[in-house]
Design a protein around this motif. Structure first.
Motif, PDB file in Angstrom:
ATOM      1  N   ILE A   1      10.970  -5.182   0.785  1.00 19.23           N
ATOM      2  CA  ILE A   1      11.609  -3.838   1.810  1.00 19.23           C
ATOM      3  C   ILE A   1      10.489  -3.653   1.026  1.00 19.23           C
ATOM      4  O   ILE A   1      10.084  -3.411  -0.177  1.00 19.23           O
ATOM      5  N   VAL A   2       9.757  -2.474   1.438  1.00 18.21           N
ATOM      6  CA  VAL A   2       7.809  -2.410   1.637  1.00 18.21           C
ATOM      7  C   VAL A   2       8.367  -1.076   1.861  1.00 18.21           C
ATOM      8  O   VAL A   2       7.764  -0.483   1.637  1.00 18.21           O
ATOM      9  N   GLU A   3       9.431  -0.516   2.612  1.00 16.35           N
ATOM     10  CA  GLU A   3       9.485   1.696   3.184  1.00 16.35           C
ATOM     11  C   GLU A   3      10.701   1.487   2.512  1.00 16.35           C
ATOM     12  O   GLU A   3      11.667   0.959   3.769  1.00 16.35           O
ATOM     13  N   ARG A   4      11.031   2.688   2.750  1.00 16.37           N
ATOM     14  CA  ARG A   4      11.923   4.048   2.453  1.00 16.37           C
ATOM     15  C   ARG A   4      12.387   5.309   2.561  1.00 16.37           C
ATOM     16  O   ARG A   4      11.656   5.651   2.037  1.00 16.37           O
ATOM     17  N   ALA A   5      12.949   5.629   3.708  1.00 16.60           N
ATOM     18  CA  ALA A   5      12.545   6.879   4.544  1.00 16.60           C
ATOM     19  C   ALA A   5      14.489   6.988   4.408  1.00 16.60           C
ATOM     20  O   ALA A   5      15.576   6.561   4.533  1.00 16.60           O
TER      21      ALA A   5
END
Length: 140
Positions: free
Chosen positions: A120-124
């Motif tokens: 996982i490189v990005e979370r929002a």
């Protein structure tokens, strides 16, 4: 490019480790070294450590916290996925400055994740903290 099944598996493991078991270290292991949390309350662009700090604080306030996956939507072309969830827990520790009340809360949220090379490189994410406060205040 990851398959639909691979992305769904990552989403399920992420929810299971972080939001059903409270295992912040297992969640951190799922993050790429350059992971960014664009919805983190501690920093404009939070790190993996910032994100798992939130998991630890949530479980300190709601030790029986448990999130149930309602929907997973996958876009294999971009490596993005969305998870809509519902959750409940009992208020046993301070939360947003409110002393423990012993009240049960139920609330909902959605997370988007972007995956590259299996990490996982990005979370929002979005969830309703005001709704939680309303419920622990006894106004539900």
């Amino acid at each position: 490019m990851p398959s639909r099944g691979e992305l769904e598996d990552i989403a399920r493991r992420w929810i299971e480790c972080g939001w059903q078991r409270g295992n912040a270290d297992a969640v951190l292991a799922m993050y790429a070294p350059d992971f960014v949390d664009v919805s983190n309350p501690y920093a404009e662009r939070g790190t993996g450590e910032d994100n798992v700090r939130g998991i630890r604080e949530l479980y300190a306030a709601f030790p029986d916290f448990f999130a149930q996956i309602e929907d997973i939507i996958v876009d294999t072309g971009s490596g993005k996925l969305a998870v809509r969830w519902s959750a409940n827990g009992t208020h046993r520790g301070e939360f947003f400055g409110v002393a423990p009340t012993g009240r049960c809360v139920t609330f909902y949220g959605i997370e988007t994740l972007r995956v590259v090379d299996g990490l996982i490189v990005e979370r929002a994410g979005e969830w309703d903290g005001i709704e939680i406060l309303r419920q622990i205040d006894g106004r539900s």
